[in-house]
Design a protein around this motif. Structure first.
Motif: not given
Length: 404
Positions: A151, A236, A238, A308, A312, A323, A325, A328
């Motif tokens: 994240r 999450d 990446r 979180v 998500r 990804t 928080t 988002r």
């Protein structure tokens, strides 16, 4: 770095929070100037100018030193060299957080230095494999970060979850990636970058070809207990190194599986939206009753984790690719899945929770707060954050869990 909501083109001078901040400074400055005797106005303005100059000098020195150290990780020839660079980088990141207190900046710095160290470890592992065999196969691969590191919310504690995906499926290709995972993990361990939960490509469950991952996920969904929290957590993922297209394919696999199993996703979302509140029946902070943390408030369990997790699941439901928080939350607002008031309150909670998390090493699991020792403003800020999380959980329930 401004935490609050950005306008078009993300000009920091036009951000809502920045504009309010600058206007507050202007009002306070002119109020103070009016109360000064003649001659003191110039001394006050000179002092402010000198202070701003010192702050700009700090930023300029940091902007030169930190990128230089990152670049040096790309030419490090051994683990000891990486370890020394890690020491200097973590000191710089900690000093910056102490000076600025910016949670988004701290997250970016910690994540960036961990990414560079990971890529440095991979380079050393590849070099060793080239010298001792087996040779690297001509197939695409991707080294993926999960959890807080995925994240972009890494701390300085060293917790780092990783997975590997590759194209090759022959025994020789598989053998290479087994060796690469083990060699890289060994280097990362020497740097203190490990996964307390065992999320590492050393284990067969966290490495494999796309076909392996598809079988693994399908099997667990069909044979599991029905909960998809583990699969939602994979949102999450990446890419840290390797082929970003292959990493995107992995993300698409996760999202498509979640969309296909809609009923299970909604049931899991319901459980996430009902995570325990940080307040007791009387509206007081829930504190630990036993153990070393007796009398402390578990911010990780009642604040950071539900924040979180609920952001998500709402982002996955809204098909938002970000990804992080904070990213988002901004995307949910931008696309109309969250109102401005709640978004602002959640961003403030991210900052409040993150400030305490950063001061404790950066990991949510170790974030305990002595609420009895909080100043009135700190207590109000923490309460507002926990209340915002409760409102977020209600939004998740009504938006996702209450459907069908």
């Amino acid at each position: 770095m401004s935490l609050f909501l950005a306008v078009k083109n993300d000009d920091i001078l036009n951000r809502r929070g920045t504009a309010d901040f600058l206007e507050g400074i202007r009002r306070d400055l002119f109020r103070r100037l009016r109360s000064l005797p003649p001659g003191d106005e110039c001394r006050l303005l000179t002092g402010i100018t000198q202070s701003l100059g010192a702050e700009l000098a700090f930023e300029e020195a940091f902007d030169q030193a930190f990128p230089r150290l990152l670049a040096e990780t790309e030419t490090a020839t051994d683990v000891n060299g990486l370890a020394e660079l890690q020491r200097q980088l973590t000191e710089k990141a900690a000093d910056y957080f102490h000076q600025r207190g910016s949670v988004p900046a701290f997250d970016i710095l910690c994540t960036t230095l961990t990414d560079y160290l990971t890529r440095g470890a991979l380079r050393l592992a590849f070099r060793w494999m080239e010298e001792h065999g087996p040779a690297a196969p001509a197939v695409a691969w991707a080294w993926l970060a999960l959890g807080a590191l995925g994240r972009g919310e890494a701390g300085l504690s060293g917790d780092a979850d990783f997975a590997v995906i590759h194209d090759g499926e022959s025994p020789e290709e598989t053998s290479f990636f087994v060796g690469l995972a083990g060699r890289t993990a060994g280097i990362l361990e020497r740097l203190g970058l490990t996964s307390p939960g065992g999320v590492t490509p050393v284990g067969a469950a966290w490495r494999g070809s796309m076909a392996d991952w598809r079988k693994r996920i399908t099997s667990r969904v069909t044979e599991g207990d029905g909960g998809l929290g583990w699969l939602i957590g994979l949102a999450d993922l990446r890419c840290v190194a390797g082929d970003s297209t292959l990493a995107a394919s992995m993300n698409n696999l996760v999202r498509s599986m979640l969309a296909f199993h809609g009923d299970q996703f909604r049931e899991t979302a319901r459980h996430i939206s009902m995570m325990p509140s940080g307040f007791d029946f009387f509206g007081r902070f829930r504190t630990e009753r036993i153990g070393e943390s007796r009398g402390m408030f578990n911010l990780g369990y009642y604040g950071i984790s539900p924040l979180v997790a609920n952001v998500r699941v709402l982002a996955v439901h809204a098909e938002i690719p970000e990804t992080g928080t904070i990213e988002r939350i901004r995307a949910l607002l931008r696309e109309g899945h969250m109102d401005v008031e709640l978004a602002e309150r959640l961003l403030r909670a991210c900052h409040s929770f993150g400030r305490k998390r950063g001061g404790m090493g950066g990991e949510a699991s170790g974030a305990y707060v002595d609420t009895a020792g909080l100043a009135e403003q700190e207590e109000d800020e923490l309460k507002a954050g926990i209340e915002a999380v409760g409102n977020l959980q209600r939004l998740v329930y009504t938006t996702i869990a209450g459907q069908g």
